[in-house]
Motif scaffolding. Sequence first.
Motif, PDB file in Angstrom:
ATOM      1  N   ARG A 205      27.317 -74.630  46.631  1.00  0.00           N
ATOM      2  CA  ARG A 205      26.319 -73.708  47.180  1.00  0.00           C
ATOM      3  C   ARG A 205      24.973 -73.865  46.464  1.00  0.00           C
ATOM      4  NH1 ARG A 205      29.920 -70.217  44.442  1.00  0.00           N
ATOM      5  NH2 ARG A 205      29.047 -69.260  42.570  1.00  0.00           N
ATOM      6  N   GLU A 208      23.361 -76.838  48.142  1.00  0.00           N
ATOM      7  CA  GLU A 208      22.868 -76.415  49.458  1.00  0.00           C
ATOM      8  C   GLU A 208      21.586 -75.607  49.320  1.00  0.00           C
ATOM      9  OE1 GLU A 208      24.186 -73.175  52.791  1.00  0.00           O
ATOM     10  OE2 GLU A 208      25.755 -74.475  51.991  1.00  0.00           O
ATOM     11  N   ARG A 231      22.586 -72.767  58.647  1.00  0.00           N
ATOM     12  CA  ARG A 231      23.372 -72.937  57.424  1.00  0.00           C
ATOM     13  C   ARG A 231      24.483 -71.902  57.409  1.00  0.00           C
ATOM     14  NH1 ARG A 231      20.699 -70.380  52.067  1.00  0.00           N
ATOM     15  NH2 ARG A 231      22.776 -70.988  51.381  1.00  0.00           N
ATOM     16  N   GLN A 232      25.569 -72.232  56.714  1.00  0.00           N
ATOM     17  CA  GLN A 232      26.708 -71.323  56.609  1.00  0.00           C
ATOM     18  C   GLN A 232      27.030 -70.700  57.969  1.00  0.00           C
ATOM     19  OE1 GLN A 232      28.636 -70.675  53.639  1.00  0.00           O
ATOM     20  NE2 GLN A 232      27.562 -72.602  53.215  1.00  0.00           N
ATOM     21  N   ASP A 245      28.721 -75.881  56.460  1.00  0.00           N
ATOM     22  CA  ASP A 245      27.669 -75.902  55.438  1.00  0.00           C
ATOM     23  C   ASP A 245      26.295 -75.932  56.097  1.00  0.00           C
ATOM     24  OD1 ASP A 245      29.411 -75.801  53.351  1.00  0.00           O
ATOM     25  OD2 ASP A 245      29.261 -77.909  52.798  1.00  0.00           O
ATOM     26  N   ASP A 260      28.526 -81.738  55.713  1.00  0.00           N
ATOM     27  CA  ASP A 260      29.382 -81.082  54.731  1.00  0.00           C
ATOM     28  C   ASP A 260      29.043 -81.647  53.361  1.00  0.00           C
ATOM     29  OD1 ASP A 260      31.303 -79.269  53.979  1.00  0.00           O
ATOM     30  OD2 ASP A 260      33.010 -80.587  54.393  1.00  0.00           O
TER      31      ASP A 260
END
Length: 372
Positions: A205, A208, A231-232, A245, A260
């Motif tokens: 995370r 990201e 995202r997410q 992701d 990913d």
Amino acid sequence: MPELPTTSSIETAAPQSYEQFLEDIKGRIRSAQARAARAISAELIDVYWQIGHEILRRQAEEGKRRGRGGTKIVERLSLDLRAAFPGTRGFSVRSLRYMRAFAAAWPERKMLQSGIAALPWAHVTLLLDKLPDRPTRDWYAARASSWSKTELAHHIASHLHEGEGAAITNFEQALESDDAEAIQRITRDPVILDFVQLAHGAKERDLEAALLEDIERFMLALGEGFYFAGRQKSLEIGGEEFILDLLFFHHPTHRFVVIDLKLGPFKAEFAGKMNLYVNAVNALIAHEEDRATVGFILCADRNEAVAHLTLQGIATPIAVTRYTVGEHGVLMTGEDAQVTEGLEDEMEGLRRVEQQVTEFAARRAHELAENN
């Protein structure tokens, strides 16, 4: 020449609001400005090549006559051109040497009919400064017309020509041949994320979050045509929730791309999860007109044999590619300033000419609008 609208078509056309009328005129002006700028740039490239070619020819002749290379020709020509054109910049010794290098790097004038003629002069000098061999220069020249100067510098620094299309994929078995080739070309291995700094003990995370803090640079690292789509992203499948992701849309190939992120090396189980994500996006998000979604698994490392065997037999298109992060990040502004140092004076003359042409184009478009 395009046909002019007839009187009857003008009378029957739906009336425009002033705002629509204004936007139409602004669009015409911008189009005229863009065409004028491209024409100026192409003429500039052509004349710079001719000057460089003549310098090379003259130096060769001087060398034959006097047994040396005519090293003072550039200096003398610079003085004389400045005296003849006192209000024009672009004839410094440095600029003339670039022109000579330009003609030496591309000795065939017919090359000006290819991608090189569409490039700004600053792009050309950057190619000359950074790339010593012809094939690599040609590779970047053929693609650089859609890149800014900073983007070109970044791609050269990250050795894009070595990494393009190098990801391990199953595209040949999962997609039709033409589609597979197009998608393979947009993969990169490694993906250069040298603007990202990861501390010891960082989580996925954190990676990201670092990428999304500078989403423009991340999309540049991925390649041309990627648009951020989320995202997410939560997907409900059979009553269970799964989280993507990152989701992008690749406009040139008209498809979604699931990304990913993995901090460690590639593992076989990553492909199974990506298979689910790709199928879920096709079923729940993509439209009928979209092409098949693809999945990119970005890992810190990979075992090529494991990656190849894992992807065999999987029907959904998946790519396994590595990424690299930077210890201190990339200071593109500083690098760009170093690359272009000393060229501002030479480019100022072109900017003034471009401004004059665009002003003329704007006046002409306004006159045409008033006449219509």
